[in-house]
Structure formats: C-alpha cells, structure tokens
Design a protein around this motif. Structure first.
Motif, PDB file in Angstrom:
ATOM      1  N   LYS A  30       0.830  -1.204   0.000  1.00  0.00           N
ATOM      2  CA  LYS A  30       0.000   0.000   0.000  1.00  0.00           C
ATOM      3  C   LYS A  30       0.864   1.253   0.000  1.00  0.00           C
ATOM      4  CE  LYS A  30      -3.055   0.268   3.127  1.00  0.00           C
ATOM      5  NZ  LYS A  30      -3.968   0.182   4.247  1.00  0.00           N
ATOM      6  N   LEU A  31       2.067   1.163   0.566  1.00  0.00           N
ATOM      7  CA  LEU A  31       2.991   2.298   0.575  1.00  0.00           C
ATOM      8  C   LEU A  31       3.695   2.454  -0.762  1.00  0.00           C
ATOM      9  CD1 LEU A  31       4.569   1.742   4.104  1.00  0.00           C
ATOM     10  CD2 LEU A  31       2.795   3.381   3.472  1.00  0.00           C
ATOM     11  N   GLN A  32       3.609   1.432  -1.595  1.00  0.00           N
ATOM     12  CA  GLN A  32       4.222   1.441  -2.925  1.00  0.00           C
ATOM     13  C   GLN A  32       3.118   1.270  -3.966  1.00  0.00           C
ATOM     14  OE1 GLN A  32       7.553   1.848  -3.332  1.00  0.00           O
ATOM     15  NE2 GLN A  32       7.789   1.976  -1.122  1.00  0.00           N
ATOM     16  N   PRO A  33       2.470   2.352  -4.419  1.00  0.00           N
ATOM     17  CA  PRO A  33       1.311   2.208  -5.317  1.00  0.00           C
ATOM     18  C   PRO A  33       1.609   1.460  -6.607  1.00  0.00           C
ATOM     19  CG  PRO A  33       1.614   4.498  -4.632  1.00  0.00           C
ATOM     20  CD  PRO A  33       2.779   3.724  -4.099  1.00  0.00           C
ATOM     21  N   LYS A  34       2.845   1.435  -7.035  1.00  0.00           N
ATOM     22  CA  LYS A  34       3.165   0.731  -8.276  1.00  0.00           C
ATOM     23  C   LYS A  34       3.024  -0.786  -8.135  1.00  0.00           C
ATOM     24  CE  LYS A  34       8.019   0.540  -7.231  1.00  0.00           C
ATOM     25  NZ  LYS A  34       9.020   1.400  -6.836  1.00  0.00           N
ATOM     26  N   LEU A  35       2.820  -1.279  -6.918  1.00  0.00           N
ATOM     27  CA  LEU A  35       2.679  -2.714  -6.681  1.00  0.00           C
ATOM     28  C   LEU A  35       1.207  -3.143  -6.630  1.00  0.00           C
ATOM     29  CD1 LEU A  35       5.382  -3.245  -3.901  1.00  0.00           C
ATOM     30  CD2 LEU A  35       5.610  -3.662  -6.338  1.00  0.00           C
ATOM     31  N   GLY A  36       0.312  -2.467  -7.326  1.00  0.00           N
ATOM     32  CA  GLY A  36      -1.126  -2.720  -7.258  1.00  0.00           C
ATOM     33  C   GLY A  36      -1.544  -4.179  -7.272  1.00  0.00           C
ATOM     34  N   PRO A  37      -1.360  -4.925  -8.386  1.00  0.00           N
ATOM     35  CA  PRO A  37      -1.797  -6.321  -8.412  1.00  0.00           C
ATOM     36  C   PRO A  37      -1.050  -7.180  -7.397  1.00  0.00           C
ATOM     37  CG  PRO A  37      -1.343  -5.539 -10.634  1.00  0.00           C
ATOM     38  CD  PRO A  37      -0.887  -4.478  -9.685  1.00  0.00           C
ATOM     39  N   GLU A  38       0.201  -6.865  -7.136  1.00  0.00           N
ATOM     40  CA  GLU A  38       0.962  -7.632  -6.154  1.00  0.00           C
ATOM     41  C   GLU A  38       0.342  -7.482  -4.772  1.00  0.00           C
ATOM     42  OE1 GLU A  38       5.387  -7.828  -4.177  1.00  0.00           O
ATOM     43  OE2 GLU A  38       5.191  -6.953  -6.165  1.00  0.00           O
ATOM     44  N   GLY A  39      -0.026  -6.269  -4.420  1.00  0.00           N
ATOM     45  CA  GLY A  39      -0.664  -6.047  -3.122  1.00  0.00           C
ATOM     46  C   GLY A  39      -1.969  -6.802  -3.005  1.00  0.00           C
ATOM     47  N   CYS A  40      -2.745  -6.820  -4.067  1.00  0.00           N
ATOM     48  CA  CYS A  40      -4.005  -7.559  -4.085  1.00  0.00           C
ATOM     49  C   CYS A  40      -3.756  -9.053  -3.863  1.00  0.00           C
ATOM     50  CB  CYS A  40      -4.706  -7.314  -5.413  1.00  0.00           C
ATOM     51  SG  CYS A  40      -6.302  -8.093  -5.560  1.00  0.00           S
ATOM     52  N   PHE A  41      -2.697  -9.574  -4.472  1.00  0.00           N
ATOM     53  CA  PHE A  41      -2.358 -10.983  -4.303  1.00  0.00           C
ATOM     54  C   PHE A  41      -2.046 -11.300  -2.841  1.00  0.00           C
ATOM     55  CE2 PHE A  41       0.926 -14.248  -3.884  1.00  0.00           C
ATOM     56  CZ  PHE A  41       0.244 -15.334  -4.393  1.00  0.00           C
ATOM     57  N   TRP A  42      -1.242 -10.444  -2.192  1.00  0.00           N
ATOM     58  CA  TRP A  42      -0.856 -10.725  -0.804  1.00  0.00           C
ATOM     59  C   TRP A  42      -2.056 -10.666   0.129  1.00  0.00           C
ATOM     60  CZ3 TRP A  42       3.076 -13.324  -1.469  1.00  0.00           C
ATOM     61  CH2 TRP A  42       4.148 -12.928  -2.252  1.00  0.00           C
ATOM     62  N   LEU A  43      -2.976  -9.730  -0.120  1.00  0.00           N
ATOM     63  CA  LEU A  43      -4.177  -9.646   0.703  1.00  0.00           C
ATOM     64  C   LEU A  43      -5.073 -10.866   0.491  1.00  0.00           C
ATOM     65  CD1 LEU A  43      -5.762  -7.994   2.755  1.00  0.00           C
ATOM     66  CD2 LEU A  43      -6.867  -6.836   0.837  1.00  0.00           C
ATOM     67  N   LEU A  44      -5.236 -11.280  -0.757  1.00  0.00           N
ATOM     68  CA  LEU A  44      -6.030 -12.474  -1.057  1.00  0.00           C
ATOM     69  C   LEU A  44      -5.409 -13.716  -0.413  1.00  0.00           C
ATOM     70  CD1 LEU A  44      -8.389 -13.776  -2.638  1.00  0.00           C
ATOM     71  CD2 LEU A  44      -6.815 -13.990  -4.565  1.00  0.00           C
ATOM     72  N   LEU A  45      -4.095 -13.836  -0.517  1.00  0.00           N
ATOM     73  CA  LEU A  45      -3.405 -14.971   0.095  1.00  0.00           C
ATOM     74  C   LEU A  45      -3.597 -14.968   1.609  1.00  0.00           C
ATOM     75  CD1 LEU A  45      -1.547 -17.432  -0.278  1.00  0.00           C
ATOM     76  CD2 LEU A  45       0.395 -15.868  -0.014  1.00  0.00           C
ATOM     77  N   ALA A  46      -3.486 -13.796   2.229  1.00  0.00           N
ATOM     78  CA  ALA A  46      -3.679 -13.704   3.685  1.00  0.00           C
ATOM     79  C   ALA A  46      -5.086 -14.154   4.072  1.00  0.00           C
ATOM     80  CB  ALA A  46      -3.418 -12.278   4.164  1.00  0.00           C
ATOM     81  N   ALA A  47      -6.089 -13.706   3.334  1.00  0.00           N
ATOM     82  CA  ALA A  47      -7.478 -14.073   3.653  1.00  0.00           C
ATOM     83  C   ALA A  47      -7.699 -15.576   3.511  1.00  0.00           C
ATOM     84  CB  ALA A  47      -8.431 -13.301   2.745  1.00  0.00           C
ATOM     85  N   VAL A  48      -7.202 -16.158   2.431  1.00  0.00           N
ATOM     86  CA  VAL A  48      -7.369 -17.597   2.211  1.00  0.00           C
ATOM     87  C   VAL A  48      -6.650 -18.394   3.303  1.00  0.00           C
ATOM     88  CG1 VAL A  48      -6.759 -19.497   0.648  1.00  0.00           C
ATOM     89  CG2 VAL A  48      -7.808 -17.426  -0.256  1.00  0.00           C
ATOM     90  N   LEU A  49      -5.458 -17.964   3.672  1.00  0.00           N
ATOM     91  CA  LEU A  49      -4.710 -18.680   4.705  1.00  0.00           C
ATOM     92  C   LEU A  49      -5.399 -18.597   6.064  1.00  0.00           C
ATOM     93  CD1 LEU A  49      -1.067 -17.739   3.676  1.00  0.00           C
ATOM     94  CD2 LEU A  49      -2.168 -19.972   3.442  1.00  0.00           C
ATOM     95  N   VAL A  50      -6.016 -17.465   6.387  1.00  0.00           N
ATOM     96  CA  VAL A  50      -6.764 -17.356   7.650  1.00  0.00           C
ATOM     97  C   VAL A  50      -7.938 -18.326   7.636  1.00  0.00           C
ATOM     98  CG1 VAL A  50      -8.304 -15.835   8.971  1.00  0.00           C
ATOM     99  CG2 VAL A  50      -6.061 -15.017   8.266  1.00  0.00           C
ATOM    100  N   ILE A  51      -8.658 -18.386   6.520  1.00  0.00           N
ATOM    101  CA  ILE A  51      -9.804 -19.307   6.423  1.00  0.00           C
ATOM    102  C   ILE A  51      -9.337 -20.755   6.575  1.00  0.00           C
ATOM    103  CG2 ILE A  51     -11.547 -20.212   4.827  1.00  0.00           C
ATOM    104  CD1 ILE A  51     -11.764 -17.286   3.757  1.00  0.00           C
ATOM    105  N   PHE A  52      -8.247 -21.124   5.894  1.00  0.00           N
ATOM    106  CA  PHE A  52      -7.733 -22.496   6.011  1.00  0.00           C
ATOM    107  C   PHE A  52      -7.221 -22.778   7.421  1.00  0.00           C
ATOM    108  CE2 PHE A  52      -6.638 -23.633   1.317  1.00  0.00           C
ATOM    109  CZ  PHE A  52      -7.969 -23.490   0.985  1.00  0.00           C
ATOM    110  N   GLY A  53      -6.618 -21.788   8.060  1.00  0.00           N
ATOM    111  CA  GLY A  53      -6.133 -21.974   9.428  1.00  0.00           C
ATOM    112  C   GLY A  53      -7.273 -22.204  10.408  1.00  0.00           C
TER     113      GLY A  53
END
Length: 183
Positions: A30-53
């Motif tokens: 979020k501090l690096q706006p040029k990383l848009g899709p990458e940031g979305c990937f990390w947030l999606l991965l975090a959400a999926v991992l919490v659900i699996f955990g």
C-alpha cells in the motif's frame, strides 16, 4: 491421537503466521502504489490462509459434508453415494482448477517475481488433493497417508520464506520513507 492434535494446532499456527506475513506484505505494498496487483495478491493470500487456518481447527468441512450426506439420505439417494461423491469431488476439482488457472494468469507478474510462491502453493494443493483422494475412498499407502501433513507444512514454510524473510527490511524501509513523503 494426541500427536495428531498437536500437529494440527502447529499447522494452524503456521497458517496464521503465514497469513500475518502476507498481510504485512500487503501493508507494505500500500505504501508502494506501483505494486497494485501484487498487493491484491498478498491480501487475497492472507485471507485464504486465515480461512484455512480456522478450518484446520474448526473442521468446518465435516459439518458441510455431514449436511450434504443427510440431505442425500432424506432424498433417498443412498444408492448413488459413489456417484454423488465423484460429482462433488469433480465439481470442487474443476472449480479449483479454473480458479487456480485464473489466479496464476491474473498474478503472473507476482509469480515471476516470487517463483517459490508457486512451489509453496503446489505443496498445499498436493495436500488437499491427497485429502480429496482419501475422501473418495482411494487409500494411500501408509507412509504417504501418515505424512500428508508434511506437504502442508512444507508448503506453508516455503510461503513464509518467500513472504516473510525480506519483509522486515521492506516494511522498515517503507515506513522510514513514508514520513518524508508527507512533508
């Protein structure tokens, strides 16, 4: 039995720790706006991992499968048990393959930057495929059946290495740069 519970809790904590590292990576992006899709990937991965955990401890799929089983029995579909199992597994596998294909295509730049992420996700996918085979009644040989949790643990550790290792330096650097940008 006691050893299995200990392993389940440790793996649940691995899921949560990996999700935390992914969330931290998203915060950094979020501090690096040029990383848009990458940031979305990390947030999606975090959400999926919490659900699996959470599922690792709560065993939510057992409730779902028991509900489906009682529905099938109430509809007098007991004789079609194997067909229903295969149809359910096929639908889950098909949906998973379509989702995985879309995710790999959508986040292909992330996987180019972090190729070990694919290896970690493949470890998790292998674990879940082995669990699905067990669900369908395909008995795995004993050494494999007893060690499938290792696929899950190794996949999570690989993801932690990819997401977490350079994280501390990146977040510290981004946070030190943030006040300068505001001035």
């Amino acid at each position: 039995m006691h050893g299995e519970v200990w392993i389940e809790w440790c793996i649940a904590w691995l899921y949560m720790l990996t999700a935390y590292f992914s969330w931290q990576r998203w915060r950094y992006s979020k501090l690096q706006p040029k990383l848009g899709p990458e940031g979305c990937f990390w947030l999606l991965l975090a959400a999926v991992l919490v659900i699996f955990g959470i599922n690792k401890i709560a065993d939510l799929q057992t409730v779902l499968l028991a509900s489906l089983k009682s529905l099938a029995l109430s509809l007098n579909l007991a004789e079609a048990k194997l067909t229903l199992k295969v149809a359910l597994a096929g639908a889950i596998l098909g949906g998973s393959l379509l989702s995985a294909t879309w995710l790999v295509w959508r986040f292909r730049n992330v996987f180019r930057l972090y190729p070990l992420t694919l290896l970690g996700l493949a470890g998790l996918a292998s674990y879940y495929l082995a669990r699905a085979a067990d669900f369908l009644g395909f008995a795995l040989p004993m050494p494999l059946a007893a060690g499938t949790w290792g696929l899950e643990a190794v996949g999570l550790v690989i993801l932690q290495v990819v997401v977490g290792r350079p994280q501390a330096e990146s977040v510290a650097q981004a946070e030190s740069m943030a006040p300068r940008e505001k001035q």
